[in-house]
Write an enzyme that holds these catalytic residues in place. Sequence first.
Site, PDB file in Angstrom:
ATOM      1  N   PHE A 117      62.039  -0.990 -15.008  1.00 17.26           N
ATOM      2  CA  PHE A 117      62.199  -0.096 -13.869  1.00 17.26           C
ATOM      3  C   PHE A 117      62.498  -0.882 -12.592  1.00 17.26           C
ATOM      4  CE2 PHE A 117      59.878   2.328 -16.930  1.00 17.26           C
ATOM      5  CZ  PHE A 117      60.401   3.624 -16.823  1.00 17.26           C
ATOM      6  N   GLU A 118      62.340  -2.193 -12.679  1.00 18.07           N
ATOM      7  CA  GLU A 118      62.539  -2.981 -11.467  1.00 18.07           C
ATOM      8  C   GLU A 118      63.772  -3.855 -11.616  1.00 18.07           C
ATOM      9  OE1 GLU A 118      58.805  -4.432  -9.752  1.00 18.07           O
ATOM     10  OE2 GLU A 118      57.728  -3.002 -11.015  1.00 18.07           O
ATOM     11  N   MET A 119      63.643  -5.127 -12.072  1.00 13.97           N
ATOM     12  CA  MET A 119      64.823  -5.985 -12.164  1.00 13.97           C
ATOM     13  C   MET A 119      65.345  -6.085 -13.605  1.00 13.97           C
ATOM     14  SD  MET A 119      63.369  -8.713  -9.473  1.00 13.97           S
ATOM     15  CE  MET A 119      64.763  -9.680  -8.975  1.00 13.97           C
TER      16      MET A 119
END
Lengths: 306, 689
Positions: A114-116
Amino acid sequence: MYKILLLSFLLKSLFFAEVITPIEEVKHYDKEKVSLGKKLFFDVTFSKDGTVSCASCHSDFGSDSRPVSIGVGGKKGLIQSLSVFNAVNNYKQFWNARASSLEEQIDGPIHNDFEMGISKESIEEKLNSSKIYQQIFSQVYNESPNYQLFKDAIVAFEKTLLTPNSRFDRYLKGEQVLTSLEIKGFESFKQHGCIACHNGVNVGGNSMQMMGSVIEYNYVPGQQDVYAITKDEADKNVFRVPSLRNVNKTAPYFHDASAVTLKDAIVKMAHHNLGTYLESNEVEAIEAFLKTLDGTVPTTWSQDVK
Amino acid sequence: MLNKWIKISIAITAIIFMGIWVTFYKQKSEAIQYRGYELYNMLETLKGKHYEVIDKLLQSALYQNYNNDILNRQLELLNQYEQKLESTEIYMTDHYPKTKLILKKIFIQQQEWNQGIEIFKRESGKIKNSFAFVVSSLIHLELKNGNKTQKILNIISRLISIKASMDIPIFDKDTFDTDFFKNIDATNEKNKMYIMLYKTHIDLIKKSLPSYINLVNTLVKKESSKEYFYDLSQAMKQENAQQLKKLNSEYYMLILFSLLTILIIIYYIISSEKEKQHIIKLQRDYKKSVTTDLLTGLKNRSAYIEKIKNMQNCTIIFLDIVDFSSINNLYGINIGDFVLQTLGKILEDHIESIENTEIFKVGADQFVIVLENYPLEEVTLLAINLIEIIEEKDYKYKGLNQEIFVQVLAGISTKEPYLLNATLAIKSIADDFSKKIAYYDDSLDQTQEIQENLTMIQKIKTSLINDDIAMLYQPLIDFKTKEIIKHEALVRMKDKDEYISPYFFLDLSKKAKLYTKITHEVIKKSVQAVRDYNVDISINLSIEDILHHETCKFIMSTLQNNEDIAQKITFELLETEEVHNFKALKEFIQEVKTFGVSIAIDDFGSGYSNYNYLLELDIDILKIDGSLIKNIDKSYNNQLVVKSIIEFAKLANIKTVAEFVASQEIEAVVIELGIDYGQGFYYSAPKLL
């Protein structure tokens, strides 16, 4: 005169001086390494689709003004982004304290889908395909880039991200006089017991506490609390107490970003965790006090390193 | 058996090994001790850090406002230190199993402790807030009744005392009496809200305080960890001591082993040294047996040869017993041996005190004294001295009444070949009775003579086999009747047509042990001549012959066989010969006289001219030495000597004979002097009958 000085020193040490301590400025650091760390921190290359950097979610005073951050592919995060400023002074990282060091913390957002959402191998591949990074790494580390060094450089950068010289710190050092409102706010902060959890150099960030320890707070299943790790009922809604440093600049507040203003946050905290009611003048005073915790933006953040 | 050097190198290796081990042990034992000290310090530090955390924990519990950074920091230091311990020998080696086990328990407990401290922080924040609220409740609540104020104060003081004592509280109904809130003005909205919050906090305190106090007590007291720390240092000390003990026993075992090795090698070296000594002794004994004369215990000829090999500037005295074979013959080998032993002893005793001399027995009856760096004069003196001692010694053999006469000759040589030279020197004086010591001289080199002698000896042997021992007879004339009264038998060796004079072979025949045979031949042939030609015959006998047992026996048996003609026989004895065994001679004369044999003394006047001796021996005829006669017509002195002899002879009723009568002038003088018979070339040369 000497006796008075000694007495005042003793009094200070006995009462509040140690409860909140000023941030010490970082004076010595490896500029090349910090420069590299900063470059990496702001480089969107190191995400799955090349859209997100560390700074994407840690830009507003090291924090994110959005309720939740947006990761690769426009995915929404699960929790309010904590500030990277002064993070080194937190005893553990993340809302549920699952990382005990900054190095460990980096693994979280980097690999999180969900981030990087990028693997260690991809990062190393990207680093090694870049002539610039190869050159910088060999300059800084005298070896070719790898994930460990990648993290090391970022951590080195993060360690410089301190916000010293807040009015309160200067007050603690005897360099600044606070307004009567601010003093009143600090007194209330202590009297009502805020300081029981918000103490230390980061005015928080050194213990765990249940959100709604006195009066129950809304529990959202799946949130990243301690329960998410321990699955212990008693750990539901338990989070690491966040730092109040630069709290004025890092809205919205709480893990769920449920408080938009500082006043909201103060009132909510007083209700759920202090089990008390604050008069509006007290809220104002505490707000005024909290604003004195605003420090200066780190030079390594705001200016070119070197 | 190992080579000596291998043994020594093993011993050295063992010593070096021991040295290295001692050094190694010293270092290792110091290292273990140091490590023990270090670990003990670390464990003490761990304990200190532990109590440091407890100290901060107590501060946190005590102060209403506390900086948790300090507690966190202290706990982190403790955890870091525990991690540091994981890289020590306790974890990295197997030397501290018990310590490691306890440490692991402590670390596991530490994890619980860490969690406990987290909970403590959480709970203490909560409790502190509730306390803060309750304590400030008097400010918030609008109380009109003093009694109610008192009640709240009671609650506050009760809470403060609980928190101060940290005893687990037993809450009774009165402690947190909330009934009285009913009487508070609940119409006031603010009061209403505060009463609600107050109740909430009281409930929270009721619920949390006992467990919180229990938690603090558990974290702070940690009785079990105290025990663990005690066990920990005990186990560490014990295991460290065990390591030292193990090392010690290894050390002593190796030292013992090394010492044992060295001892064994020393034992072997000593025993092989002993063996070597034994071998040396055997060698010495063997050499001695080879180089020693068994009879006398003196060094033998081999030893002499060995000795003389490396000698420079040395002189030898060669001592030869005169006619030792006759001692053996006369008295037997035992006495001969006795003489040799006695002689050896005399020489040994005498030489012992003289430096740089050594004595050897080089032949059956020959001794050699080797002298180093002595002037010839001293050597001569020593030789004279020795001869004197030897000849004056009484050789008394147990069971033998007779005295044994031992005579020696000494040959002195300063030149190689020493022994041969000395022998030749002696030989040169063998016939000269006046000399007892002879010196080696170049002129005495008789190598050629020895060759001639050997030829002669061979000739004698041949002549004995071929019956070539011949007799010539020279007549004796009675001056009164001018008649031949008897013949002197003279021995010759027939060589082709020549008759060789005994001068050339008699001495050699003695040496070649042929003399006795010749003597017997002479006696046999002479007696036969008496019988064949019916003439009186005079036979020459030496004292040696008479003393010679075999010859003596032969004479007696011959006389017995020819008793009828014995009165026609005369035995001529040489006056010149020194008579040692006078008694034996006298007995012989007495015995032969019983057969009617006459006794004549030959060559009287040249030697001892012992008149008493003539009377004693009952002599019939005296033959005056030829040297006195041959010039008698010209020498008045000789006439005087002869006259005195004749006077004595007449008085003693002994017939006299003049030898060497070569002319009428001589005959006239001897007749004038009153000599009875004459003999010489004037009458006849010796001839066959």
